[in-house]
Scaffold this active site. Structure first.
Site, PDB file in Angstrom:
ATOM      1  N   ALA A  72      -3.342  -8.764   1.259  1.00  0.00           N
ATOM      2  CA  ALA A  72      -2.693 -10.009   1.672  1.00  0.00           C
ATOM      3  C   ALA A  72      -2.271  -9.832   3.125  1.00  0.00           C
ATOM      4  O   ALA A  72      -2.065  -8.698   3.590  1.00  0.00           O
ATOM      5  CB  ALA A  72      -1.485 -10.271   0.786  1.00  0.00           C
ATOM      6  N   GLY A 117      -4.261  -7.288  -2.108  1.00  0.00           N
ATOM      7  CA  GLY A 117      -4.945  -8.513  -2.536  1.00  0.00           C
ATOM      8  C   GLY A 117      -6.467  -8.391  -2.488  1.00  0.00           C
ATOM      9  O   GLY A 117      -7.160  -9.076  -3.243  1.00  0.00           O
ATOM     10  N   GLU A 120      -7.315  -6.672  -5.600  1.00  0.00           N
ATOM     11  CA  GLU A 120      -7.058  -7.598  -6.714  1.00  0.00           C
ATOM     12  C   GLU A 120      -8.147  -8.660  -6.819  1.00  0.00           C
ATOM     13  O   GLU A 120      -8.543  -9.056  -7.909  1.00  0.00           O
ATOM     14  CB  GLU A 120      -5.673  -8.237  -6.539  1.00  0.00           C
ATOM     15  N   GLU A 140       1.119  -1.676  -2.651  1.00  0.00           N
ATOM     16  CA  GLU A 140       2.244  -2.600  -2.452  1.00  0.00           C
ATOM     17  C   GLU A 140       3.620  -1.966  -2.583  1.00  0.00           C
ATOM     18  O   GLU A 140       4.543  -2.300  -1.832  1.00  0.00           O
ATOM     19  CB  GLU A 140       2.140  -3.779  -3.439  1.00  0.00           C
TER      20      GLU A 140
HETATM   21  N1  COA Z   1      -2.280  -7.818   6.925  1.00  0.00           N
HETATM   22  C1  COA Z   1      -2.179  -8.129   8.216  1.00  0.00           C
HETATM   23  N2  COA Z   1      -2.734  -7.398   9.214  1.00  0.00           N
HETATM   24  C2  COA Z   1      -3.419  -6.309   8.856  1.00  0.00           C
HETATM   25  C3  COA Z   1      -3.567  -5.908   7.517  1.00  0.00           C
HETATM   26  C4  COA Z   1      -2.966  -6.731   6.519  1.00  0.00           C
HETATM   27  N3  COA Z   1      -3.082  -6.456   5.213  1.00  0.00           N
HETATM   28  N4  COA Z   1      -4.303  -4.773   7.487  1.00  0.00           N
HETATM   29  C5  COA Z   1      -4.613  -4.476   8.754  1.00  0.00           C
HETATM   30  N5  COA Z   1      -4.074  -5.397   9.599  1.00  0.00           N
HETATM   31  C6  COA Z   1      -4.179  -5.457  11.035  1.00  0.00           C
HETATM   32  C7  COA Z   1      -3.383  -4.354  11.700  1.00  0.00           C
HETATM   33  O1  COA Z   1      -2.019  -4.730  11.835  1.00  0.00           O
HETATM   34  C8  COA Z   1      -4.082  -4.232  13.028  1.00  0.00           C
HETATM   35  O2  COA Z   1      -3.665  -5.281  13.865  1.00  0.00           O
HETATM   36  P1  COA Z   1      -3.401  -4.983  15.453  1.00  0.00           P
HETATM   37  O3  COA Z   1      -4.783  -4.646  15.970  1.00  0.00           O
HETATM   38  O4  COA Z   1      -2.884  -6.289  15.948  1.00  0.00           O
HETATM   39  O5  COA Z   1      -2.454  -3.832  15.509  1.00  0.00           O
HETATM   40  C9  COA Z   1      -5.537  -4.511  12.679  1.00  0.00           C
HETATM   41  O6  COA Z   1      -5.524  -5.186  11.408  1.00  0.00           O
HETATM   42  C10 COA Z   1      -6.357  -3.250  12.519  1.00  0.00           C
HETATM   43  O7  COA Z   1      -5.676  -2.399  11.618  1.00  0.00           O
HETATM   44  P2  COA Z   1      -5.347  -0.869  11.933  1.00  0.00           P
HETATM   45  O8  COA Z   1      -4.182  -0.480  11.071  1.00  0.00           O
HETATM   46  O9  COA Z   1      -5.189  -0.665  13.398  1.00  0.00           O
HETATM   47  O10 COA Z   1      -6.696  -0.185  11.473  1.00  0.00           O
HETATM   48  P3  COA Z   1      -6.853   1.251  10.831  1.00  0.00           P
HETATM   49  O11 COA Z   1      -8.312   1.455  10.685  1.00  0.00           O
HETATM   50  O12 COA Z   1      -6.066   2.271  11.584  1.00  0.00           O
HETATM   51  O13 COA Z   1      -6.200   1.158   9.372  1.00  0.00           O
HETATM   52  C11 COA Z   1      -5.825   0.145   7.206  1.00  0.00           C
HETATM   53  C12 COA Z   1      -6.747   0.275   8.425  1.00  0.00           C
HETATM   54  C13 COA Z   1      -6.429  -0.920   6.289  1.00  0.00           C
HETATM   55  C14 COA Z   1      -5.765   1.498   6.491  1.00  0.00           C
HETATM   56  C15 COA Z   1      -4.412  -0.245   7.669  1.00  0.00           C
HETATM   57  O14 COA Z   1      -4.528  -1.359   8.537  1.00  0.00           O
HETATM   58  C16 COA Z   1      -3.513  -0.645   6.538  1.00  0.00           C
HETATM   59  O15 COA Z   1      -2.944   0.216   5.884  1.00  0.00           O
HETATM   60  N6  COA Z   1      -3.355  -1.970   6.311  1.00  0.00           N
HETATM   61  C17 COA Z   1      -2.470  -2.472   5.302  1.00  0.00           C
HETATM   62  C18 COA Z   1      -3.077  -2.304   3.929  1.00  0.00           C
HETATM   63  C19 COA Z   1      -2.104  -2.808   2.868  1.00  0.00           C
HETATM   64  O16 COA Z   1      -1.020  -2.301   2.693  1.00  0.00           O
HETATM   65  N7  COA Z   1      -2.536  -3.857   2.140  1.00  0.00           N
HETATM   66  C20 COA Z   1      -1.768  -4.436   1.090  1.00  0.00           C
HETATM   67  C21 COA Z   1      -0.981  -5.567   1.630  1.00  0.00           C
HETATM   68  S1  COA Z   1       0.001  -6.306   0.349  1.00  0.00           S
END
Ligand code: COA
Length: 266
Positions: A72, A117, A120, A140
């Site tokens: 999400a 999400g 999911e 989460e």
């Molecule tokens: N919602 C909003 N933005 C997100 C996102 C999410 N679920 N997942 C990644 N992004 C954004 C990051 O904030 C980043 O934005 P920025 O460039 O403005 O800083 C961009 O996407 C790239 O992500 P980044 O974290 O730099 O890439 P990464 O390869 O280092 O890591 C993930 C990738 C997916 C491991 C990491 O982004 C992450 O842990 N995301 C959240 C996953 C999560 O908790 N999802 C459940 C949400 S309920």
């Protein structure tokens, strides 16, 4: 034949490969995170897909090579009050539920990160293929929330309660090979082969009677929620309804005639 369909969706790319439709979630700046707008678009698309006789099966994937759906959109979650949080959870549940209740096969082609999400949504699909770089998880609780788009319900049903609780309570992310070992995905393939494999799987479904596929989906997905006795009644009733179809007679006769069946969806 591959055709990019005219898409009036901002965050979805739609492509048709014959009767197989490929839907790519496309929000590259946030690794395809699901904001409210994208959820609305998926819901609208799902309704169209179900209604369109030209579309026989759906493959859902993420745009790019790194991420399926990163979860999400955390930016939207951060500003929710209790009413808004419950409402977005119900909305997300409804959207992924539309995919699950589709009478045509829906396949997740998980091409990278599938968190929250995104995981999911994949859980609500009928089958899941993963590329070798895929990572899945429900992280989460690490954000102080819980999975809200069906994860606490569908993950235990798919992999068993013990393994599901391990993943939900720790938020641990699993790579493709472990996801395969616990039954979270059906198959793992090299990334370059993922869409081809998904298309092949879709075609293997499409060669069958479409009414029978729809009835099997309904019986296998909704039946277990009813308990065994009512689930068995549902199965028998769908078995009975199919006997009124031309397709059933065609399928059985084709076997007896030693020829391929020509199903007409009626
Ligand atoms: N919602 C909003 N933005 C997100 C996102 C999410 N679920 N997942 C990644 N992004 C954004 C990051 O904030 C980043 O934005 P920025 O460039 O403005 O800083 C961009 O996407 C790239 O992500 P980044 O974290 O730099 O890439 P990464 O390869 O280092 O890591 C993930 C990738 C997916 C491991 C990491 O982004 C992450 O842990 N995301 C959240 C996953 C999560 O908790 N999802 C459940 C949400 S309920």
């Amino acid at each position: 034949m591959t055709t990019t369909l005219r898409s009036d969706f901002k965050n979805l790319q739609i492509e048709s490969r014959g009767a197989v439709t490929i839907l790519r979630v496309h929000r590259p700046d946030v690794l395809n995170a699901l904001n409210r707008e994208t959820l609305s678009e998926i819901e609208a698309f799902a309704q169209r897909f179900v209604a369109d006789p030209a579309q026989g099966a759906l493959v859902i994937t993420g745009s790019g090579e790194k991420s399926f759906i990163s979860g999400a959109d955390i930016g939207e979650l951060a500003v929710l009050d209790p009413r808004g949080a419950e409402e977005i959870s119900q909305f997300g549940q409804r959207v992924v539920g539309r995919l699950e209740s589709s009478p045509k096969a829906v396949i997740a082609a998980i091409n990278g990160y599938a968190f929250g999400g995104g995981c999911e949504l994949a859980l609500a699909c009928h089958m899941r293929l993963a590329s070798d770089n895929a990572v899945l998880g429900l992280p989460e609780v690490g954000l102080g929330i819980i999975p809200g788009y069906g994860g606490t319900q569908r993950l235990p049903r798919l992999v068993g309660r013990g393994k599901a609780l391990e993943l939900i309570l720790t938020g641990r992310r699993v790579k493709a090979d472990e996801a395969l070992a616990i039954g979270l995905v059906n198959k793992v393939v090299p990334q370059a082969e993922l869409l081809g494999e998904a298309e092949k799987l879709a075609q293997a479904v499409l060669k069958n009677g479409p009414l029978a596929v729809g009835a099997a989906l309904e019986s296998a997905i909704h039946g277990p929620e009813l308990g065994l006795a009512d689930g068995l009644r549902l199965e028998s009733s769908r078995f009975g309804i199919l006997a009124a179809s031309e397709d059933m007679h065609e399928g059985l006769q084709a076997f007896l005639d030693k020829r391929p069946a020509r199903f007409q969806r009626r």
